[in-house]
Motif scaffolding. Sequence first.
Motif: not given
Lengths: 544, 376
Positions: A186-199
């Motif tokens: 059960e999560i918040y409906p706004l997710i921080i999308g995949g941005m890599s460690f490196g990018a």
Amino acid sequence: MSTIGTITPSSLSIKDLPWQILWDKDKCTLCGRCTAVCPVSAIELGVFRKRLIEVDIEGNQPGGNVYKTYYGIRQKTAPAYHCVGCAMCTMACPNDAIMPMAGDETDKLRYHINQGGQPQRRGGRRNVPGGVLDRIKFIRISMLTDPALDAGRHEFELRTLLGRVLPPEKNLKFIRENGWIPPVREIYPLIIGGMSFGALSPTMWEGLQMGVAYLNEELKMPVRMCTGEGGCPPRLLRSRFLRYVILQIASGYFGWDEIIHAIPEMKVDPCAVEIKYGQGAKPGDGGLLMWHKVKKLIATIRGVPEGISLPSPPTHQTQYSIEESVAKMIQSMYMAWGFRVPVYPKISATSTAMAVLNNLSRNQYAAGISIDGEDGGTGAAYNVSMDHMGHPIASCVRDCYLNLVTIGQQNEIPIFAGGGVGKTGNLAANAASLIMLGASGVQTGKYIMQAAAGCLGSESGRCNICNIGLCPKGITSQDPRLYRRLDPEAVAQRVVDVFVSFDTELRKIMAPLGRSTSLPIGMSDALGIDDKDIADRLKIKYVV
Amino acid sequence: MCRLLAISSDTPVSPMVALNALDVMREGHDGSGVGLFLRGLGGPLEKMKDAPILSGIFTDSGIRKLDEYMLDQGFMTKYKISIKTPKTTPPGIPKRDIYLIRAYEYPEEWEEISDTERFSRLTHIRLSLQAMGNEKKDMIVFSFWPDTVMIKEIGDPLAVGKFLKLGDKDLDARIIMAQGRQNTNYAINLYACHPFFIQGFSTMTNGENTAFVPIREYLISRGEPGYTGFYSDSEVFVHILHYTLTHLNLGIEAYKHVITPLREEALKAHPDGPFLKQLKQSCRKLIIDGPNCVIGVLPDSTMFMAQDRKKLRPGIVGGRPGMYVFSSETCGLDAVLPDRDATADFQPMHTDTVLVKPDRREVTICQQSEPLPHLH
């Protein structure tokens, strides 16, 4: 250009460039900060010759030309050094003496930025302003017949589910019979999308993680962040904060050696595992971390040598069919954590998304689907992929949701939508539109970079140099001289600001619609648009 | 807003009692329509409790079509109550040919079939008749079920009751649900009038269900033929009730957990927390929203009232052993039972479900924070 220079096909004047530097001699103190700060060395100290005509008014001397020099700023015109419009010069200038201005016509640089046969690569986004999401209005306003709610005082349930939800009958049967019930978060409906460690730079990543941890632990907002493809710092893998993290595995499998070996030492399970099959900004193309950014830390986490470019293949090399091997991969990832962690694929929005979805609907392990639209961002990609490949998110999400409605699985496979959410700053409105079109939640990356870290990118071709590690704000750089510009504490604070304000705005949208008990997923009767074709396509109301 | 009044009584009561009470609450409805649900019928129908009763409105040609169809299906008329209306209709009430209440004898071959099969066939016949009636607008069928009569009409509730002479008929009933309609966002269509009915379950609502569209989509995709119609956003309440009790085999105490589940913090503290969390997640698409006071009745004649998550609509329950009344307003309750102990009246709040069981001995209050009764 010098008078004795040679004109080559790629000789450009300042006018031919997309950005022209306006420099005010009167204001300039010649401090040199602008030339020092420019990430692409587009400007340099210029020595200019000036002719003055001086006349001795007393007539003692014959009048004549006097040649002097003066110093100032010169903009380079070689394609490799073109101004990217980031305006760090403006930011650094103590006297506001310098500013890049967008050219008044289509630049000529675009025809010459493939020197050596290398097509343009860059970071950023598609650079097409506006979009359907911004045009959607919320039209079902509660008036008199049912009272509108109070966004400030009423109770709101702003939560969504990530995980395979069983149909009610089956769920109750499995509870009775001790069957396996898939893990659901059960999560918040706004997710921080995949941005890599490196990018992203270490300071940016740290800031995001701190912000997410604060939101969870102090504000009780179950915000989650996806790692992108680049592994996860070892200490985070072994900390209790891992539960706020969605680990991404993509076709390069970068960082997964570290992750797999850390499993026995993990204190908590990660929120979920995202298998990336595609990215909206560059669909059908693999990930790319250019050599500039593969410094020691990144190389260690990813398990690769330093200083080499890291292109992930466009597809998972071991997989040839969704029915068999994708199912196996999803199942294997489940197995790694004892079937306690939801595993879902992320794909680019595409006209074939429904085929993927239909396959997933028959795979009892698929915990959802993340669909990334063409307006998504990237740290590095070929320009042609960014500008011309891809599918808008709105109709893709709508088609997929309605397809699930047809087969009665609209509550079973949550759809997460990304790609251009908040691209013009309307984060909550765009998110709410996608949710009402059928998404269970949304993912955003660029907005977070802009709002939480001051990314200079815009929809009009500004900056876009995330790929070469020279991010002037230190967001996407691995050079300590640059990333130390970014204070992780300040990033964390801004992440919290963004989510808290988003939360208020989402309530301000939901309250007038009379919705508060659950997230209005698929509440398409609330949506309207002033274009008949779009309305028909999205099956929402046409309003003028 | 609409106004609701429901009576559960040991002895049969005239439907006019309920309509009079609606009239007392007339400030809360606009007289645009009335709906009645009657069960536990007295009079001649009491002796044929198992016979399915067809309720509806027909034109002359519609009734011929009905007779032909029912004969084909093997149904013989067992008893009928004819409502003869005066030649002139009062203003606001449309002219109709026939209000039909007709009890049938089951076809012989139905004797061997299971209850489930019988329920499904009865529903199928009702839906078929509705569909046939929609073609030429000559048949409107509200229910086809044993010991169940439904009457719906456009117009002021009391005026309709008097016009149809419902007080003179043998329609006294132990369970009465009546709704005075406030016409809002939909055109006046009798199928949009409360109460709604499916297989022995009936509900009526004072409210507006803002989550209607996703819920409708979900119900339609359940594959249950009876989940159809949806002329009103409140119709989903009866379908959710039916789904909860028959598909999920849960009790009425769980209904509120389906339509307005507890929040995470409350679930953590709940003795049945893990189960309720699963229920909340898997029934997420059935969560209602907006202001709603739901009154309903189960096949065993248990009557209940439940409120929305924020308790945005009025609702009160009172009475004495043997007779209880569920009403939108206290004045409606007073009109039916002026001599009750009003200090024992109860207004259910946002986590309550109020029940009056078929024995009508007491008002039972189930709070969502309480453990669920064990079902085995």
